[in-house]
Design an enzyme around this catalytic site. Structure first.
Site, mmCIF file in Angstrom:
data_model
loop_
_atom_site.group_PDB
_atom_site.id
_atom_site.type_symbol
_atom_site.label_atom_id
_atom_site.label_comp_id
_atom_site.label_asym_id
_atom_site.label_seq_id
_atom_site.Cartn_x
_atom_site.Cartn_y
_atom_site.Cartn_z
ATOM 1 N N ARG A 162 0.853 -1.179 0.000
ATOM 2 C CA ARG A 162 0.000 0.000 0.000
ATOM 3 C C ARG A 162 0.892 1.233 0.000
ATOM 4 N NH1 ARG A 162 -2.149 -3.471 4.060
ATOM 5 N NH2 ARG A 162 -4.258 -4.230 3.576
ATOM 6 N N LYS A 186 -2.708 -2.604 7.862
ATOM 7 C CA LYS A 186 -3.853 -2.101 8.615
ATOM 8 C C LYS A 186 -3.896 -2.738 9.991
ATOM 9 C CE LYS A 186 -6.770 -0.943 4.668
ATOM 10 N NZ LYS A 186 -8.064 -1.156 3.990
ATOM 11 N N HIS A 257 -3.536 2.759 -6.141
ATOM 12 C CA HIS A 257 -3.495 1.339 -5.786
ATOM 13 C C HIS A 257 -3.192 0.425 -6.975
ATOM 14 C CE1 HIS A 257 -4.131 0.455 -1.668
ATOM 15 N NE2 HIS A 257 -5.016 -0.507 -1.818
ATOM 16 N N ARG A 260 -0.492 -2.301 -6.767
ATOM 17 C CA ARG A 260 -0.882 -3.358 -5.814
ATOM 18 C C ARG A 260 -1.870 -4.319 -6.473
ATOM 19 N NH1 ARG A 260 -1.360 -4.634 -0.267
ATOM 20 N NH2 ARG A 260 -3.466 -5.019 0.501
ATOM 21 N N HIS A 283 -4.352 -9.112 3.636
ATOM 22 C CA HIS A 283 -5.805 -9.097 3.753
ATOM 23 C C HIS A 283 -6.246 -9.942 4.947
ATOM 24 C CE1 HIS A 283 -6.493 -8.116 -0.795
ATOM 25 N NE2 HIS A 283 -6.269 -7.047 -0.067
ATOM 26 N N TYR A 292 -9.374 -10.720 -7.000
ATOM 27 C CA TYR A 292 -8.329 -10.800 -8.016
ATOM 28 C C TYR A 292 -8.405 -12.090 -8.830
ATOM 29 C CZ TYR A 292 -6.491 -6.840 -5.468
ATOM 30 O OH TYR A 292 -6.360 -5.627 -4.871
#
Length: 314
Positions: A162, A186, A257, A260, A283, A292
């Site tokens: 990110r 995150k 993004h 990524r 994730h 994806y």
């Protein structure tokens, strides 16, 4: 002509908001960006309730529903919010009122029966391999800025970082011998991500020949720095990516993004398993990574119909 002032958020609401944000930061470990988004969403609710002379502790399901309806339909000052925005704000309200119940400040949850609009899963932009090569070849020359930009773009494509993770990297986070980096995503969750040969080489050259010219006598631990020798900002990173996308003829294909998204799609197209990609992206839920697989299958279909002699009618 007199200006119409927005009603202030009542003091009690502000206190509840600060307590909730402290809980999210210190007990849930949410990022500063997420906390800012929650703060903005709840202040918006607070102003709406103030217009009705209500407290967050008094609001009922109808009041919360009316707030979301107003967001969805818009008003004289604001355009209608997208389904994705409504969905995010609904999740924020649910979390806020669950917290109030845990703290014993409310007996009921006015968000319990909320039904937010379904989010449309907009597929992200993904570059082809040729487009990636074109982008990565844009930072040319041997000056410090070109070496930094090349290392930054190579690393973001090689590791799927990110923007906040890329600018947050410190010198001790990369092991050039092992070819891996450590990053905090995150919720401050740490993960280890491999780095490919091309990115490693670009980083090595930047650290030896480019970064010292930028840092000079500054004491700076972050890998990527600006022209003053301080940590590169998110805005600075975006400008670098957009500038090189423009010269590569990819301005309409690039977002912050994009590299990524491209990293994940190319890995899956190349046979990497879903769980490994999930871990490398950081994730929490594999369903996020599954997006994806759809992108990957769409690309495979494109290749198939272009390559197979009997795939299309004459």
């Amino acid at each position: 002509m007199a200006t119409i002032e927005q009603p202030l958020v009542e003091a009690r609401f502000e206190h509840l908001l600060l307590d909730f944000l402290a809980y999210l930061e210190f007990e849930r470990g949410l990022s500063r960006n997420t906390l800012e988004a929650y703060r903005g969403d709840l202040l918006q609710l607070g102003r709406f309730l103030a217009e009705r002379h209500l407290s967050a502790l008094d609001a009922g399901p109808a009041d919360v529903g009316d707030f979301l309806t107003q967001l969805a339909t818009g008003d004289n000052e604001h355009r209608p919010a997208s389904p994705a925005t409504i969905h995010r704000k609904s999740a924020c309200l649910r979390s806020f009122y669950r917290h109030l119940r845990r703290e014993g400040l409310r007996e009921s949850d006015p968000t319990a029966t909320l039904s937010a609009p379904r989010r449309s899963r907009k597929l992200p932009q993904v570059l082809t391999r040729d487009e990636v090569e074109r982008l990565l070849s844009q930072p040319s020359g041997t000056d410090a800025h070109a070496l930094r930009d090349r290392a930054l773009l190579e690393l973001m494509y090689a590791s799927g970082l990110r923007a906040s993770e890329a600018i947050g990297l410190e010198l001790g986070d990369i092991d050039l011998e092992e070819g891996v980096l450590r990053t905090h995503g995150k919720g401050s969750k740490e993960r280890i991500v491999p780095i490919g040969h091309a990115a490693l080489k670009a980083i090595e050259v930047y650290l030896k020949r480019g970064r010292p010219d930028l840092v000079k006598n500054n004491v700076e631990s972050h890998i990527f720095v600006n022209f003053r020798g301080g940590q590169l900002t998110r805005q600075g990173l975006y400008k670098i990516v957009r500038r090189h996308a423009l010269t590569a003829g990819l301005a309409d294909r690039m977002s912050p993004h994009t590299l990524r998204h491209t990293f994940a799609t190319h890995l899956l197209s190349g046979g990497c398993d879903l769980r490994s990609v999930q871990e490398m992206l950081g994730h929490a839920d594999v369903s996020t990574t599954q997006l994806y697989t759809h992108l990957s299958s769409e690309r495979l279909k494109d290749v198939y119909f272009k390559a197979h002699p009997r795939a299309t009618v004459d």
